[in-house]
Design a protein around this motif. Structure first.
Motif, PDB file in Angstrom:
ATOM      1  N   GLY A   1       0.783  -1.230   0.000  1.00 44.49           N
ATOM      2  CA  GLY A   1       0.000   0.000   0.000  1.00 44.49           C
ATOM      3  C   GLY A   1       0.808   1.270   0.000  1.00 44.49           C
ATOM      4  O   GLY A   1       0.272   2.350   0.223  1.00 44.49           O
ATOM      5  N   GLY A   2       2.117   1.159  -0.269  1.00 41.53           N
ATOM      6  CA  GLY A   2       2.953   2.356  -0.340  1.00 41.53           C
ATOM      7  C   GLY A   2       2.741   3.106  -1.650  1.00 41.53           C
ATOM      8  O   GLY A   2       2.362   2.517  -2.660  1.00 41.53           O
TER       9      GLY A   2
ATOM     10  N   GLN B   1       6.941   0.692 -11.291  1.00 43.98           N
ATOM     11  CA  GLN B   1       7.046  -0.750 -11.455  1.00 43.98           C
ATOM     12  C   GLN B   1       6.746  -1.497 -10.160  1.00 43.98           C
ATOM     13  O   GLN B   1       6.583  -2.717 -10.152  1.00 43.98           O
ATOM     14  CB  GLN B   1       8.437  -1.136 -11.965  1.00 43.98           C
ATOM     15  N   GLU B   2       6.618  -0.751  -9.050  1.00 47.83           N
ATOM     16  CA  GLU B   2       6.220  -1.348  -7.783  1.00 47.83           C
ATOM     17  C   GLU B   2       4.712  -1.604  -7.737  1.00 47.83           C
ATOM     18  O   GLU B   2       4.228  -2.308  -6.856  1.00 47.83           O
ATOM     19  CB  GLU B   2       6.621  -0.437  -6.613  1.00 47.83           C
ATOM     20  N   CYS B   3       3.985  -1.003  -8.685  1.00 48.22           N
ATOM     21  CA  CYS B   3       2.521  -1.176  -8.739  1.00 48.22           C
ATOM     22  C   CYS B   3       2.197  -2.313  -9.693  1.00 48.22           C
ATOM     23  O   CYS B   3       2.488  -2.234 -10.896  1.00 48.22           O
ATOM     24  CB  CYS B   3       1.862   0.121  -9.199  1.00 48.22           C
TER      25      CYS B   3
ATOM     26  N   LYS C   1       2.646   9.179   1.589  1.00 47.63           N
ATOM     27  CA  LYS C   1       3.354   7.931   1.874  1.00 47.63           C
ATOM     28  C   LYS C   1       2.534   6.713   1.442  1.00 47.63           C
ATOM     29  O   LYS C   1       3.069   5.700   1.014  1.00 47.63           O
ATOM     30  CB  LYS C   1       3.671   7.825   3.368  1.00 47.63           C
ATOM     31  N   ILE C   2       1.228   6.818   1.599  1.00 43.59           N
ATOM     32  CA  ILE C   2       0.335   5.703   1.288  1.00 43.59           C
ATOM     33  C   ILE C   2      -0.285   5.922  -0.087  1.00 43.59           C
ATOM     34  O   ILE C   2      -0.670   7.051  -0.441  1.00 43.59           O
ATOM     35  CB  ILE C   2      -0.758   5.582   2.361  1.00 43.59           C
ATOM     36  N   CYS C   3      -0.387   4.871  -0.862  1.00 50.96           N
ATOM     37  CA  CYS C   3      -0.986   4.944  -2.188  1.00 50.96           C
ATOM     38  C   CYS C   3      -2.450   5.376  -2.083  1.00 50.96           C
ATOM     39  O   CYS C   3      -3.235   4.754  -1.364  1.00 50.96           O
ATOM     40  CB  CYS C   3      -0.886   3.586  -2.889  1.00 50.96           C
ATOM     41  N   ILE C   4      -2.801   6.417  -2.794  1.00 53.28           N
ATOM     42  CA  ILE C   4      -4.154   6.966  -2.709  1.00 53.28           C
ATOM     43  C   ILE C   4      -5.194   6.005  -3.284  1.00 53.28           C
ATOM     44  O   ILE C   4      -6.387   6.114  -2.996  1.00 53.28           O
ATOM     45  CB  ILE C   4      -4.206   8.335  -3.429  1.00 53.28           C
TER      46      ILE C   4
ATOM     47  N   VAL D   1      -5.312   2.771  -2.687  1.00 53.25           N
ATOM     48  CA  VAL D   1      -5.578   1.666  -1.762  1.00 53.25           C
ATOM     49  C   VAL D   1      -7.035   1.670  -1.305  1.00 53.25           C
ATOM     50  O   VAL D   1      -7.737   0.663  -1.387  1.00 53.25           O
ATOM     51  CB  VAL D   1      -4.625   1.725  -0.548  1.00 53.25           C
ATOM     52  N   ASN D   2      -7.481   2.817  -0.830  1.00 49.40           N
ATOM     53  CA  ASN D   2      -8.850   2.914  -0.318  1.00 49.40           C
ATOM     54  C   ASN D   2      -9.806   3.641  -1.254  1.00 49.40           C
ATOM     55  O   ASN D   2     -11.025   3.492  -1.112  1.00 49.40           O
ATOM     56  CB  ASN D   2      -8.862   3.622   1.039  1.00 49.40           C
ATOM     57  N   TYR D   3      -9.272   4.412  -2.197  1.00 51.61           N
ATOM     58  CA  TYR D   3     -10.126   5.276  -3.011  1.00 51.61           C
ATOM     59  C   TYR D   3      -9.951   5.022  -4.506  1.00 51.61           C
ATOM     60  O   TYR D   3     -10.112   5.909  -5.334  1.00 51.61           O
ATOM     61  CB  TYR D   3      -9.827   6.741  -2.672  1.00 51.61           C
ATOM     62  N   TYR D   4      -9.639   3.793  -4.833  1.00 49.25           N
ATOM     63  CA  TYR D   4      -9.407   3.353  -6.207  1.00 49.25           C
ATOM     64  C   TYR D   4     -10.571   3.727  -7.124  1.00 49.25           C
ATOM     65  O   TYR D   4     -10.392   4.273  -8.215  1.00 49.25           O
ATOM     66  CB  TYR D   4      -9.202   1.834  -6.151  1.00 49.25           C
ATOM     67  N   GLN D   5     -11.789   3.475  -6.684  1.00 51.56           N
ATOM     68  CA  GLN D   5     -12.974   3.737  -7.502  1.00 51.56           C
ATOM     69  C   GLN D   5     -13.125   5.219  -7.811  1.00 51.56           C
ATOM     70  O   GLN D   5     -13.377   5.605  -8.956  1.00 51.56           O
ATOM     71  CB  GLN D   5     -14.224   3.219  -6.797  1.00 51.56           C
TER      72      GLN D   5
END
Length: 318
Positions: free
Chosen positions: A183-184, A191-193, A219-222, A224-228
């Protein structure tokens, strides 16, 4: 005063109270119509096969069924949600609210409201469950799907409407949920995604439309929780359109105002949207559309049932 007592002084409504209200009105509506319901959930029909009983007008259910069948004939599966028979289904709710406007060729109650909110477009038609796999190169699996899209007179999709009823969130990233990502924020090393690695263009469009400036220090991938949310706002921008969130004003989740204080997911997530695109996000409530529909006097045969089904008014005797 203990924490349970202190909780009662919280100034904002609780989502559980809103959901309980919807469950009650849905259960009462199913009972009134003598539909078979789930043995443990009276606000849910007994089977997905009976989803039509969750639709107020048979003409709308026929329209959905015919559109679904035609889509499948053309190898375009129509994503009827697996909980379309649930009384609190947001998909069924938007079918019930907007479906009659489509079947009767009367989008004016919706378009007039959008116009009043600053969306000025000559709109021709509406379609449920719109998708375009090319935008994000979603060549396999379930692509980004929009609940309702309005097209202009040149048949271009312009208004992208996401409907929310009892949901308490925007959908998150399934890669993270499956435990395949920490989730970073991958913005400095895409390429980490995993999704970027397999060819999805989410991060390319984030960069193209300038979202990376707002996201680079997170720091946290946006997603993760708000993909939609980010997929849908990016898709609408890429189509030179507007993203409209349709929700219930009783829900504290997406946009709730108490005095001068505004809170919720939309105010939060809009902060990550570049300033030039913030006006592409428009909020519309179910209550506003109901009022607009009622004001026309053209839909009196069903709008009262909608209000009863979703607890917008109480049933009366006689």
């Amino acid at each position: 005063m203990n924490s349970r007592q202190k909780a009662k002084e919280w100034i904002y409504p609780r989502h559980t109270e809103f959901e309980s209200e919807l469950r009650k009105s849905s259960s009462e509506w199913f009972i009134k119509n003598r539909f078979q319901v789930h043995s443990k959930m009276p606000y849910c029909l007994d089977s997905l096969d009976n989803w039509r009983n969750n639709i107020i007008l048979s003409e709308v259910a026929d329209y959905i069924e015919n559109f679904k069948n035609e889509s499948e004939k053309n190898n375009k599966p129509f994503p009827l949600h697996k909980y379309a028979h649930h009384g609190l289904s947001s998909q069924a709710m938007v079918f019930n609210l907007i479906g009659p406007l489509i079947t009767r060729n009367d989008l004016t109650p919706l378009t007039a409201l959008l116009d009043a909110k600053g969306i000025v477009n000559k709109l021709k038609k509406a379609q449920f469950e719109y998708e375009d796999r090319t935008v994000f190169n979603e060549d396999t699996g379930q692509p980004t799907s929009i609940d309702l899209v309005l097209f202009d007179t040149e048949n271009r999709p312009k208004i992208f409407i996401e409907s929310k009823l009892v949901e308490a969130e925007f959908g998150g990233c399934s890669v993270f949920k499956k435990g395949d990502c920490a989730g970073g924020n991958p913005i400095d090393n895409l390429q980490e995604c995993f999704l970027h690695f397999i060819g999805r263009k989410y991060w390319r469009l984030i960069e193209k439309y300038g979202f990376n400036e707002k996201l680079k220090n997170e720091k946290i991938c946006i997603l993760v929780n708000y993909y939609q949310f980010f997929r849908e706002i990016l898709l609408s921008i890429d189509k030179d359109g507007y993203f409209v969130l349709l929700s219930d004003e009783r829900s504290p989740v997406f946009n709730y105002q108490n005095g001068e204080k505004v809170r919720g997911l939309i105010p939060l997530l809009t902060e990550f949207v570049p300033d030039k695109y913030k006006d592409r996000i428009v909020l519309v409530t179910i209550q506003e559309i109901v009022l607009s529909i009622e004001s026309t006097g053209r839909h009196n045969d069903w709008i009262n049932e909608f209000e009863l089904k979703y607890g917008l008014k109480k049933a009366t005797n006689g």
